[in-house]
Design a protein around this motif. Sequence first.
Motif, PDB file in Angstrom:
ATOM      1  N   ASP A  66      49.235  30.771  48.860  1.00 29.52           N
ATOM      2  CA  ASP A  66      50.073  30.214  47.801  1.00 29.52           C
ATOM      3  C   ASP A  66      49.603  28.836  47.362  1.00 29.52           C
ATOM      4  O   ASP A  66      49.667  28.489  46.174  1.00 29.52           O
ATOM      5  N   LYS A  67      49.092  28.042  48.301  1.00 27.51           N
ATOM      6  CA  LYS A  67      48.764  26.643  48.002  1.00 27.51           C
ATOM      7  C   LYS A  67      47.356  26.471  47.432  1.00 27.51           C
ATOM      8  O   LYS A  67      47.141  25.654  46.531  1.00 27.51           O
ATOM      9  N   PHE A  68      46.387  27.262  47.919  1.00 30.56           N
ATOM     10  CA  PHE A  68      44.990  26.971  47.588  1.00 30.56           C
ATOM     11  C   PHE A  68      44.325  27.980  46.655  1.00 30.56           C
ATOM     12  O   PHE A  68      43.210  27.737  46.211  1.00 30.56           O
ATOM     13  N   THR A  69      44.996  29.110  46.361  1.00 28.54           N
ATOM     14  CA  THR A  69      44.401  30.065  45.427  1.00 28.54           C
ATOM     15  C   THR A  69      44.420  29.482  44.023  1.00 28.54           C
ATOM     16  O   THR A  69      45.473  29.059  43.549  1.00 28.54           O
ATOM     17  N   PRO A  70      43.270  29.462  43.317  1.00 31.11           N
ATOM     18  CA  PRO A  70      43.238  28.931  41.946  1.00 31.11           C
ATOM     19  C   PRO A  70      44.199  29.677  41.035  1.00 31.11           C
ATOM     20  O   PRO A  70      44.351  30.898  41.139  1.00 31.11           O
ATOM     21  N   LYS A  71      44.874  28.959  40.141  1.00 32.33           N
ATOM     22  CA  LYS A  71      45.877  29.551  39.264  1.00 32.33           C
ATOM     23  C   LYS A  71      45.205  30.198  38.047  1.00 32.33           C
ATOM     24  O   LYS A  71      45.043  29.604  36.998  1.00 32.33           O
ATOM     25  N   THR A 111      50.655  33.297  62.408  1.00 28.48           N
ATOM     26  CA  THR A 111      49.484  33.649  61.598  1.00 28.48           C
ATOM     27  C   THR A 111      49.909  34.042  60.190  1.00 28.48           C
ATOM     28  O   THR A 111      49.298  33.622  59.195  1.00 28.48           O
ATOM     29  N   ARG A 112      50.961  34.841  60.111  1.00 32.93           N
ATOM     30  CA  ARG A 112      51.439  35.262  58.792  1.00 32.93           C
ATOM     31  C   ARG A 112      51.885  34.049  57.976  1.00 32.93           C
ATOM     32  O   ARG A 112      51.538  33.929  56.796  1.00 32.93           O
ATOM     33  N   THR A 113      52.649  33.162  58.591  1.00 26.47           N
ATOM     34  CA  THR A 113      53.152  31.982  57.876  1.00 26.47           C
ATOM     35  C   THR A 113      52.009  31.101  57.384  1.00 26.47           C
ATOM     36  O   THR A 113      52.010  30.645  56.244  1.00 26.47           O
ATOM     37  N   VAL A 114      51.019  30.884  58.243  1.00 25.64           N
ATOM     38  CA  VAL A 114      49.874  30.051  57.863  1.00 25.64           C
ATOM     39  C   VAL A 114      49.106  30.688  56.710  1.00 25.64           C
ATOM     40  O   VAL A 114      48.750  30.013  55.734  1.00 25.64           O
ATOM     41  N   ILE A 118      38.971  32.078  54.886  1.00 30.93           N
ATOM     42  CA  ILE A 118      38.921  31.233  56.081  1.00 30.93           C
ATOM     43  C   ILE A 118      39.002  29.756  55.695  1.00 30.93           C
ATOM     44  O   ILE A 118      39.648  28.949  56.377  1.00 30.93           O
ATOM     45  N   ARG A 119      38.367  29.379  54.579  1.00 24.83           N
ATOM     46  CA  ARG A 119      38.456  27.987  54.113  1.00 24.83           C
ATOM     47  C   ARG A 119      39.897  27.629  53.752  1.00 24.83           C
ATOM     48  O   ARG A 119      40.372  26.529  54.065  1.00 24.83           O
ATOM     49  N   TYR A 120      40.607  28.559  53.111  1.00 25.89           N
ATOM     50  CA  TYR A 120      42.011  28.308  52.769  1.00 25.89           C
ATOM     51  C   TYR A 120      42.858  28.143  54.024  1.00 25.89           C
ATOM     52  O   TYR A 120      43.726  27.259  54.096  1.00 25.89           O
ATOM     53  N   ILE A 121      42.599  28.994  55.020  1.00 27.25           N
ATOM     54  CA  ILE A 121      43.357  28.919  56.273  1.00 27.25           C
ATOM     55  C   ILE A 121      43.073  27.595  56.982  1.00 27.25           C
ATOM     56  O   ILE A 121      43.988  26.951  57.510  1.00 27.25           O
TER      57      ILE A 121
END
Length: 347
Positions: free
Chosen positions: A307-312, A298-301, A272-275
């Motif tokens: 992709d943007k906020f998940t730690p690598k 919803t899917r696009t968001v 939810i924080r990533y969204i």
Amino acid sequence: MKMLKRIVLFILFLLVYLILREMLSFYVLAYTANPYLGYTVLLILFAILIYFVIIPIYRISRLSGDPGPARKRKKELELIEMRLQRANSNPYLKEIKFDLSEHGSSQDRYELVSQALSKRVAEIRRKYIVHLFYSSAVSQYGFIDAILVFSANINLVKEIFTLYTGRASGRDLLQIAKQIYYSVAIGGSEGVEFAVEELISKLGSDTLRSIPFFDKVMASIAGGFTNAILLARISFITENYCRLTFIESTKDLSPEPKMILDSTKAIVDEPIRYIKKQLNDIARQKALDFSKYAINPTRTVIEKAIDKFTPKRDENEQEKKSVLRSIAVGVNPLKYFSLRRSSKTKK
């Protein structure tokens, strides 16, 4: 109580009717375009139902029997001894090299076994809740949503029973199913309503409300969150059946609503924080191409947020791929099912 059960059963049959009606509407729409397309869609829908629902139920029925909690104190010790014997051949306990030879009473040794298995159940619970949250949030059809929820419940129950090296007898399994349904339909409604209101208040800032498709995304996320809470309830009831050694009634299997809410919020808090971060980025953009969000915003968001906020990190990459597969199931199970079959054929 009989009248209450009749009302609940009526609601259940009504939901089944609505889902089947939507499936038939989907088939009629395809048949109108082309009769052969209609037949193909109908066959694929049945294949999905068999793959995600019927097969997991069959696998549960093939597991060895295991009695549930005792109803009499004098039988409790006997049940503990039997479960300790089963623990000696438990594949998971062998995998983590759990030592059962420690000194102490049967109750003490059983408590240690329960703690080790509960840690694994928590991992299983998190996996299914996260995947159902994402897949049901992006789902756009009621019958697909129902299949996703039912499949997640069946597979979760199967995996917990397998972890404890057994399952309930056929009669007890039916009682668990009834208890789960009554708990979800009656006991969970107030807690779910509170949780969804809290979620809306958390994400519903004036800045985010300026996004044209925010209401649609919010409704989808709330639906996914609701399904996650109900799945968490089922996981706790199932775990209690496998773990507890004595109960006075089946009500003892049901956890406190606050416990379910806190557990679910802790699991989905990160997604939810990533969204929310992604929605804030969208709100700050001056020139936004809304055509990318037209079909399924919803899917696009969600995909952009993952992709943007998940730690690598390597372990996160594996989980990210798994989550994206769950999203693919929610968006288009027909395509996902065909891809799974083709990949198995290649192997």
